[in-house]
Design an enzyme around this catalytic site. Structure first.
Site, mmCIF file in Angstrom:
data_model
loop_
_atom_site.group_PDB
_atom_site.id
_atom_site.type_symbol
_atom_site.label_atom_id
_atom_site.label_comp_id
_atom_site.label_asym_id
_atom_site.label_seq_id
_atom_site.Cartn_x
_atom_site.Cartn_y
_atom_site.Cartn_z
ATOM 1 N N SER A 251 0.802 -1.223 0.000
ATOM 2 C CA SER A 251 0.000 0.000 0.000
ATOM 3 C C SER A 251 0.832 1.269 0.000
ATOM 4 O O SER A 251 0.296 2.353 -0.227
ATOM 5 C CB SER A 251 -0.923 0.012 1.217
ATOM 6 O OG SER A 251 -1.851 -1.049 1.080
ATOM 7 N N ASP B 26 -11.259 -5.813 -0.608
ATOM 8 C CA ASP B 26 -10.612 -4.778 0.184
ATOM 9 C C ASP B 26 -10.160 -5.451 1.466
ATOM 10 O O ASP B 26 -10.715 -6.447 1.896
ATOM 11 C CB ASP B 26 -11.585 -3.648 0.515
ATOM 12 C CG ASP B 26 -10.875 -2.426 1.055
ATOM 13 O OD1 ASP B 26 -10.670 -1.471 0.275
ATOM 14 O OD2 ASP B 26 -10.489 -2.444 2.254
ATOM 15 N N HIS C 119 -15.261 0.545 3.054
ATOM 16 C CA HIS C 119 -15.048 1.855 3.653
ATOM 17 C C HIS C 119 -16.168 2.819 3.328
ATOM 18 O O HIS C 119 -16.114 3.993 3.705
ATOM 19 C CB HIS C 119 -13.728 2.454 3.173
ATOM 20 C CG HIS C 119 -12.519 1.690 3.642
ATOM 21 N ND1 HIS C 119 -11.921 0.704 2.886
ATOM 22 C CD2 HIS C 119 -11.834 1.734 4.804
ATOM 23 C CE1 HIS C 119 -10.912 0.182 3.552
ATOM 24 N NE2 HIS C 119 -10.839 0.795 4.739
ATOM 25 N N CYS D 127 -7.766 2.544 1.555
ATOM 26 C CA CYS D 127 -8.872 1.840 0.896
ATOM 27 C C CYS D 127 -8.417 1.239 -0.423
ATOM 28 O O CYS D 127 -7.975 1.935 -1.337
ATOM 29 C CB CYS D 127 -10.018 2.830 0.642
ATOM 30 S SG CYS D 127 -11.316 2.113 -0.363
#
Lengths: 641, 367
Positions: free
Chosen positions: A335, A372, A378, A391
């Protein structure tokens, strides 16, 4: 006699005849003497001719041979330049060491010498013979380094049974900090046959010590100095008589590194026994403050020449202690890649910062649903929230919309997929995948589904920690990139002058300032209210991004049940202070799972230490809470980001 | 009978002998370490041998050689006994047994017996007229053979060849009937050092070593022509004027082996160069010519043969030693007469020279 005889009586006749004969024989003998005289004179003339040949005709050659007989040239090794950190803390120096050499020219009977050496010191008979056999007749061979006092005493007291053997005091490279910073400092060793032929190593000789790794290797030419030479007179037994001429060696230049060794040591202690990497750079200059890689090795031991078995063991250690993970470890960015994605979204106008995307907890594409990390989703998120909460669905959607080529283009602008050019050997470039790349390497077309994996830093994408440090630093500087560098200044030994190493040119990313304002707001939110709340500091405002790099696509059951080598890598990239950054940091902990829990607290401690060091804030009670290291198991959280 | 005083010839003779002895001691002196670890330095020892040799010289010059000749065979017999003693109870050194220990000293019978041999052969040929090849060649050969074999057995190749050479030269001087034989032997003798080099060179290294280490284990210790090469380097680096006393690195740094004994000539040649060498060769040449002059003026066959024997013995040692140091002959271990360090050899050589003067001083007698 003849006359005497004739004067006598007849009875003497027989004697007279005998005497007569003798007289004639004497005359014969004396007549032949001429031949003997001539013979002797001829022989003397012949010897004279031969002596003329030796002394007059070839005299000069023999004089040269006599000179050759008695003179030996000894290399005087220079003291290698010293290494310091940015505060002037000593990182590498030289300590005197007694090395044992054999001058083969003075050895008349190798077998006898080898026998004697084997008897006196613990040499292997066969190894020693092998060492000698490959050498030229006049070679000087180093047979043992770092003699103990006892060994030196044995050699000295047996000088007369050890012709050609001598002890040479030389420098041994020493690293006072032990195993700390070993990957960036590197180590030294005797030059290899192959390197001797290279341009860079001109003027060196067999047995010269050169940098083999790290800064020792990159800056070898400055550090190594210039060898000197001593011309000696020796007698027939190879014993020194006197010194004829000495050309003193000149010591190498000293290097002042950009490293802050206090932070470096702290980072390595925090990584502890775990495998991982920490990189910190000053975003305003590219100066590297921390370059820590674990597990590590002992550079002093390596520099003194490891036995082959230990060297092999080190090479084949499954934990790869010789790999500098900061520049050679290639990991999926996870991420943390969303920083680059955010720049791509806004830069390519795929979406506006305020555009909301709905996250139901998964993204259905084709027949597959990309999940996710948060099961329930989210909800509706815009860019800053998507960064803060990490997210996945938001980035699946924008990634799918902009396509792999745009992602690849922005990745490359940030310096991914190429070496940063840091002044260390063997840097790896990581990989930024694209359609053309896949066609070339795999022979297959790019599938849109693969874009979705890349959007959250998985799939084919790999980066090195130093590259990620450069990405964060560029973000902190609103798009200005200073290539990382390790050496601040060189002090020339010849003049004693300190010379700054020129900064490599910086460049500005072609991405607008506003884009970085948005991203930085998102990264601050990560720490204030997002996935890295654990690294929030009361001392300084930190902005960062967590990441978890999947090792295998396996996600069932609690993390503790997964074998360690299949667990995810934990990333945290950050800069601080958020508004006026002076440090950009990357923490990668292999197989430690969640970036927010495993990596972020380390980064926080290092940032706080850095702020304290640079602003003289005393260490107060507020900072004591996070003093744990990775050696404790941090895998309390089983959920993904 | 004996004329009082010395004439010009005598002074010339003394001058040459003393000159060579002095050069020898000087060369030995330069090889002597600056601070010898123990005992008397060797150049002083050599000076002592020269003094003792001078006494021997006076003795052999003073007593009429005709009287001495009466004891020739007895002397020779004693010499043979000593050679046997060496083999039985001699002192071994570097693989060969050459010395009889005598307190702190040691005598070398293979050197000492050379004078009795000359005397014995001269007496044999001189006392009666020997006719035919049996009397001239074979019988004296029987005299020589036991000594030759005993020395070879030690083993000492150099001395045994030197022993043989005395016999051959005396035989040729007396003359054998077959001219062809004489010519062959003479040629062989003349070419010996050089021909040896040629034949020798055609052998394989291991063959040479095998033969030499059989005949003389002393040969080239350390191996592979090292000594010969170092000797040639020492001589060659002397060039025209030499390196001066103590100036030769080959000598001073001990690259040259045996600088005080077998290779003393190389020490001299390094330090004094070609000029010094020419003077030295001239001195030896002069000595030999004077010796042969004495022979040619000798009163009788005994005297003539004694003189020839002495000259041939010294000349053989001189030629072979120098041929060896300059690389024309294999290194067989023959000392340079009057120069190499060594008690027995020095005393014996001086005694032989005394015999030479003895012959000269009794040539002009009236009857």
């Amino acid at each position: 006699m003849y006359r005497v005889a004739t004067d006598r009586k007849g009875t003497d006749l027989v004697f007279m005849l005998e005497s007569d004969r003798q007289a004639s024989e004497l005359a014969d003998i004396q007549g032949r003497l001429v031949l003997l005289k001539v013979g002797i004179l001829l022989l003397i003339a012949l010897l004279g001719l031969r002596l003329w040949q030796l002394q007059i005709r070839d005299g000069h050659d023999y004089q040269e041979m006599a000179k050759d007989n008695r003179t030996r040239s000894i290399m005087l090794e220079p003291a290698r330049g010293l290494l310091y950190d940015r505060q002037g803390q000593l990182l590498a120096n030289n300590i005197p060491s007694f090395n044992l050499y054999v001058s083969l020219e003075d050895v008349k009977d190798r077998e006898a010498l080898v026998g004697e050496l084997t008897r006196l010191l613990s040499f292997s008979h066969k190894n020693l013979l092998d060492t000698f056999s490959g050498q030229s007749r006049k070679a000087r061979v180093k047979i043992k380094g770092g003699l103990s006092l006892k060994e030196a005493a044995i050699v000295e007291s047996h000088r007369y049974t050890l012709p050609g053997v001598f002890i040479q005091p030389e420098y041994q490279r020493n690293y006072p900090l032990g195993v700390y910073a070993s990957h960036l400092i590197g180590y030294v060793g005797e030059i290899s046959e192959a390197k001797l032929k290279e341009e860079e190593y001109q003027g060196l000789h067999q047995g010269s010590v050169v940098g083999q790794y790290g800064v020792e290797r990159t800056y070898d030419q400055a550090l190594r100095g210039v060898s000197g030479q001593e011309l000696l007179e020796v007698d027939a037994h190879g014993h020194r008589k006197q010194s004829i001429a000495v050309h003193k060696p000149s010591a190498g230049d000293d290097l002042y590194l950009t490293i802050d060794i206090r932070l470096q040591q702290m980072a390595e202690d925090l990584l502890g026994e775990e495998a991982g990497a920490v990189v910190a750079i000053d975003p305003r200059s590219g100066a590297v403050l921390i370059l820590a890689s674990r597990p590590t090795f002992d550079p002093t031991a390596l520099s003194s020449g490891l036995p082959m078995s230990e060297w092999q063991a080190l090479l084949h250690d499954p934990r790869h202690p010789l790999t500098n993970r900061t520049i050679q470890g290639q990991y999926p960015p996870g991420s943390t890649f969303k920083i680059v994605m955010a720049a791509a979204v806004l830069g390519s106008q795929t979406a506006q910062a305020a555009d909301h995307f709905f996250c139901p907890g998964g993204f259905k594409f084709g027949r597959r649903t990309y999940r996710d990390w948060k099961r329930g989703g989210h909800g509706s998120v815009e860019l800053i929230a998507a960064l803060a909460q990490s997210c996945d669905v938001y980035f699946y959607k924008v990634g799918n919309r902009m396509g792999i080529e745009t992602i690849a283009s922005y990745s490359k602008q940030f310096g991914l997929g190429q070496k940063t050019g840091i002044d260390l050997p063997s840097e790896r470039s990581g990989l930024v995948p694209s359609g053309a790349w896949k066609k070339r390497v795999k022979g297959e077309p790019w599938y849109p589904g693969e874009t979705i994996s890349v959007s959250i830093g998985q799939g084919f994408m790999t980066v090195t920690p130093i590259q990620m440090a450069q990405v964060v630093a560029a973000t902190a500087m609103n798009g200005r990139v200073f290539p990382p560098r390790l050496v601040r200044a060189i002090r020339k030994r010849g003049t004693g002058k300190m010379e700054d190493v020129p900064l490599p040119p910086s460049r500005q990313l072609p991405i607008s300032h506003e884009v970085f304002v948005q991203i930085r707001e998102g990264l601050e939110a990560v720490v204030t209210k997002g996935t890295a709340r654990r690294s929030q500091s009361s001392l300084v405002a930190i902005a960062g991004k967590t990441g978890t790099a999947q090792v295998v696509a396996l996600r069932s059951g609690p993390a503790k049940d997964i074998p360690k080598e299949f667990r995810d890598h934990a990333w945290f990239v950050a800069y601080a202070p958020a508004k006026n950054p002076t440090i950009a940091i990357v923490v990668l902990a292999e197989h430690m799972g969640h970036g927010g829990s495993a990596a972020a607290p380390l980064a926080k401690q290092l940032i706080e230490a850095h702020i304290r060091f640079t602003t003289d804030i005393p260490e107060d009670s507020a900072q004591k809470q996070g003093g744990q290291s990775l050696s404790h198991d941090h895998l309390a959280i089983s959920t993904h980001e | 009978m004996l004329r009082r005083g010395f004439d010009g010839f005598d002074w010339c003779f003394f001058g040459v002998v003393l000159g060579i002895l002095g050069v020898g001691i000087l060369s030995i002196y330069s090889v002597t370490p600056a601070n010898p670890s123990q005992g008397i330095p060797i150049y002083l020892k050599q000076s002592m041998w020269v003094c003792i040799g001078a006494l021997a010289f006076i003795a052999t010059a003073g007593i009429d050689y005709h009287k001495l000749a009466r004891f020739s065979y007895i002397f020779y017999g004693i010499g043979l006994v000593l050679l046997v003693v060496v083999l039985v109870a001699g002192k071994s050194s570097r693989g060969s047994q050459r010395w009889i220990p005598l307190g702190p000293l040691a005598i070398q019978p293979s050197e000492l017996i050379k004078i009795p041999l000359i005397m014995a052969l001269a007496t044999y040929y001189g006392m009666k007229h020997r006719i035919g090849w049996l009397q001239r060649l074979v019988f004296p050969g029987i005299i020589v053979l036991p000594g030759f074999l005993l020395i070879l057995k030690q083993p000492d190749l150099g001395s045994s060849l030197s022993f043989l050479s005395i016999y051959v030269v005396l035989l040729l001087s007396v003359g054998v009937k077959s001219r062809a034989f004489g010519l062959v032997v003479l040629t062989a003798l003349l070419l010996f050092p050089f021909a040896w080099g040629g034949v020798w060179g055609s052998l394989h290294g291991y063959q040479q070593e095998r033969i030499l280490s059989f005949v003389d284990p002393n040969y080239d210790p350390g191996g592979k022509g090292y000594h010969g090469l170092q000797s040639r380097i020492a001589i060659g680096s002397g060039q025209l004027v030499g390196t001066g006393l103590y100036g030769g690195t080959q000598t001073q740094f001990k690259f040259l082996p045996e600088g005080h004994t077998d290779f003393v000539f190389a020490v001299f040649a390094e330090e004094w160069g070609f000029l010094g060498v020419v003077v030295l060769l001239a001195m030896y040449g002069g000595l030999f010519l004077m010796g042969l002059e004495i022979a040619s003026k000798a009163r009788d066959t005994l005297g003539a043969l004694l003189a020839i024997g002495v000259v041939s013995m010294i000349a053989f040692g001189f030629v072979v030693n120098i041929a060896m140091t300059v690389g024309l002959a294999p290194i067989v271990g023959i000392p340079l007469p009057l120069m190499s360090y060594g008690g027995s050899a020095t005393i014996m050589t001086l005694a032989a020279l005394g015999l030479l003067l003895n012959v000269k001083r009794r040539r002009l007698t009236l009857s």
